[in-house]
Design an enzyme around this catalytic site. Structure first.
Site, PDB file in Angstrom:
ATOM      1  N   MET A  31     -42.172  17.332  -2.579  1.00  0.00           N
ATOM      2  CA  MET A  31     -41.570  17.264  -1.249  1.00  0.00           C
ATOM      3  C   MET A  31     -42.531  16.571  -0.286  1.00  0.00           C
ATOM      4  SD  MET A  31     -39.052  20.479  -0.871  1.00  0.00           S
ATOM      5  CE  MET A  31     -40.218  21.672  -0.202  1.00  0.00           C
ATOM      6  N   GLY A  32     -43.529  15.880  -0.823  1.00  0.00           N
ATOM      7  CA  GLY A  32     -44.450  15.123   0.021  1.00  0.00           C
ATOM      8  C   GLY A  32     -45.502  16.011   0.684  1.00  0.00           C
ATOM      9  N   HIS A  35     -51.276  17.234  -1.359  1.00  0.00           N
ATOM     10  CA  HIS A  35     -52.599  17.859  -1.337  1.00  0.00           C
ATOM     11  C   HIS A  35     -53.223  17.690  -2.722  1.00  0.00           C
ATOM     12  CE1 HIS A  35     -50.576  21.084  -3.450  1.00  0.00           C
ATOM     13  NE2 HIS A  35     -49.758  21.288  -2.433  1.00  0.00           N
ATOM     14  N   GLY A  37     -53.458  19.545  -5.189  1.00  0.00           N
ATOM     15  CA  GLY A  37     -52.624  20.002  -6.297  1.00  0.00           C
ATOM     16  C   GLY A  37     -51.712  18.880  -6.781  1.00  0.00           C
ATOM     17  N   HIS A  38     -51.035  18.235  -5.837  1.00  0.00           N
ATOM     18  CA  HIS A  38     -50.193  17.086  -6.209  1.00  0.00           C
ATOM     19  C   HIS A  38     -51.028  15.985  -6.854  1.00  0.00           C
ATOM     20  CE1 HIS A  38     -47.836  18.664  -2.590  1.00  0.00           C
ATOM     21  NE2 HIS A  38     -46.975  18.779  -3.595  1.00  0.00           N
ATOM     22  N   ASP A 151     -46.219  27.265  -8.388  1.00  0.00           N
ATOM     23  CA  ASP A 151     -44.831  27.734  -8.353  1.00  0.00           C
ATOM     24  C   ASP A 151     -44.451  28.169  -9.771  1.00  0.00           C
ATOM     25  OD1 ASP A 151     -44.007  26.843  -5.489  1.00  0.00           O
ATOM     26  OD2 ASP A 151     -45.027  25.127  -6.365  1.00  0.00           O
ATOM     27  N   GLN A 154     -40.770  28.759 -10.595  1.00  0.00           N
ATOM     28  CA  GLN A 154     -40.097  27.452 -10.602  1.00  0.00           C
ATOM     29  C   GLN A 154     -40.378  26.712 -11.914  1.00  0.00           C
ATOM     30  OE1 GLN A 154     -40.140  24.526  -7.171  1.00  0.00           O
ATOM     31  NE2 GLN A 154     -41.705  23.571  -8.436  1.00  0.00           N
ATOM     32  N   VAL A 177     -54.500  24.338  -8.177  1.00  0.00           N
ATOM     33  CA  VAL A 177     -55.708  23.817  -7.522  1.00  0.00           C
ATOM     34  C   VAL A 177     -55.924  24.651  -6.255  1.00  0.00           C
ATOM     35  CG1 VAL A 177     -56.794  21.807  -6.468  1.00  0.00           C
ATOM     36  CG2 VAL A 177     -55.293  21.516  -8.461  1.00  0.00           C
ATOM     37  N   SER A 187     -48.566  22.693   0.797  1.00  0.00           N
ATOM     38  CA  SER A 187     -48.262  21.921   2.011  1.00  0.00           C
ATOM     39  C   SER A 187     -48.054  22.859   3.187  1.00  0.00           C
ATOM     40  CB  SER A 187     -47.009  21.066   1.793  1.00  0.00           C
ATOM     41  OG  SER A 187     -47.168  20.258   0.641  1.00  0.00           O
TER      42      SER A 187
END
Lengths: 284, 284
Positions: A31-32, A35, A37-38, A151, A154, A177, A187
């Site tokens: 979802m942008g 950070h 983690g992404h 998540d 998820q 992370v 986020s």
């Protein structure tokens, strides 16, 4: 500058060209407001595939009407730079009306587990998640797709959906992370005031304490849960949504003595709902 | 003899080999007990694709507990001969437990329209249909998939699902194939006694009469419906489930004066539930 595609058919065409050239696609749906983690997901996608693709889409169907869809942080310029630095080749950022036309009505639901834990306080959340993930997977058609263990529920639900709908993609789940003080990257951490940011450390602290007790021989889920609840309740800015112990293979409530157990929690710090989880295992 | 594959991974492998060889796949999903309607789908799949595949799977999730899942007619030897004669190259006939393992819980639902018309008397039916069709499409990954207009609401819902989930397949819907006396071909026609078989002609007769009235200027859905209901009620062996007029592009109830209108009906003849439909259009 990294290319940003907003059109669905254009994205499909790129994927076809990449596949026709014999190259593999690694996909990181987000979802942008990226950070670390992404970034770890993008780095892994780049390491394991020829063509890493990131999607940025703040998905309205996974937010309830009283949640933070409108205020969710958005910054495409910042995200583009971070994605490119991590080795991403392309960003897919479709507009909401192209993903959900006016008469849209098709939903995918992993029944049962989607109503538990996070699904109790967010009853339509996972239906929105599984629907958007399936749509994005169908558009991008990657070889592998990457999700974060932060998540945890998820990730479990998406793996179950992909397996049960026979979708031809490999789901890769990567470790949480954390910030230096243990707070899981999110986020939504940006919503926290400095004081709340300090209080938010209680999530990871409670998980670490629970794991210590588990390793010390406390294997009854109710007692582990009580200890973690008490520790969190001692933090005045925190309000517990849930603390649960589940069996990681099935996400059913853990039975006494199960090893490993997965500890899941959701805690409000101010208005911000934070989640975290940790595997409790004797052997580790 | 035509090859029959029961294993999911083996089916996936065949599809990959066919696609890698640059050939197209045409797919006809059925519940078996083939009739001329199915054969017309296979013929078209063979005409438009290099490699026509038929699936035979009596799908438990689209039957309610009081329906005819157990007694639904099954005859693989007969089906194989008919499929081969129509040009089919491969039959995919998976066992139920491979499609729905014990802890299976993922469902796709096209909300709204799935609760109307056939969905009123069969509330979980279309959820079962969309779920199995998506699964089969994901396993076979055809270029085109073929469905009959006899199940008009099903065809509408599948097209909506494929579009809304961004599935990469073209859905082709072919006209109803009828017996000489007008009865729409259906595997369930085999349930009818000779007397019931005669009575079943009333479905098509009512549709033809409705179309005549429409062409003659009767464009109010309620009045068209009343005329068709009266004609069917005059048949003592028939019991109406529903008679409806819808707008074919949206499957919403037709407004007065709409052209074309799609007439849908479901009628019990004895214990057997039969469906049929016909497009009413001034110009045709």
């Amino acid at each position: 500058m990294i290319e940003v595609i907003t059109d669905l058919e254009a994205m499909r065409d790129v994927s076809k060209r990449v596949r026709d050239a014999g190259q593999t696609i690694g996909f990181v749906p987000t979802m942008g407001y990226l950070h670390s983690g992404h970034q770890s997901l993008i780095l892994q996608a780049a390491a394991e595939n020829d063509f890493p693709v990131l999607s940025i889409f703040v998905n309205p169907t996974q937010f309830a009407p009283d949640e933070d869809y409108e205020t969710y942080p958005r910054d495409l310029a910042r995200d583009s730079a971070l994605a490119e630095a991590a080795g991403c080749r392309l960003i897919f950022a479709p507009p909401p009306q192209a993903i959900y036309p006016l008469d849209y009505s098709t939903y995918i639901e992993v029944t049962g587990v989607s109503a538990l834990y996070c699904g109790k306080s967010r009853p339509t959340h996972f239906r929105g998640v599984t629907t958007i993930v399936a749509k994005l997977l169908n558009i991008v058609s990657p070889d592998r797709a990457y999700f974060g263990q932060k998540d945890a529920q998820q990730a479990f639900i998406i793996q179950k959906m992909v397996r049960e709908l026979n979708m031809d993609v490999q789901i890769v789940v990567l470790p949480i992370v954390r910030e230096a003080d243990g707070l899981a990257m999110s986020s939504r951490n940006t919503y926290l005031s400095p004081e709340q940011r300090k209080a938010a450390r209680v999530l990871h602290r409670a998980l670490l304490q629970g794991r210590e007790l588990f390793r010390g021989g406390l294997v009854k889920p109710d007692e582990l849960k009580r200890a973690m609840v008490e520790l969190i309740q001692a933090e005045p800015l925190a309000r517990i949504d849930y603390v649960e112990l589940v069996e990681p293979e099935t996400f059913t409530p853990a039975r006494s003595g199960t090893d490993p157990m997965l500890a899941l929690l959701a805690v409000y710090v101010g208005q911000t709902r934070l989640i975290d989880n940790l595997l409790f295992s004797i052997g580790e």
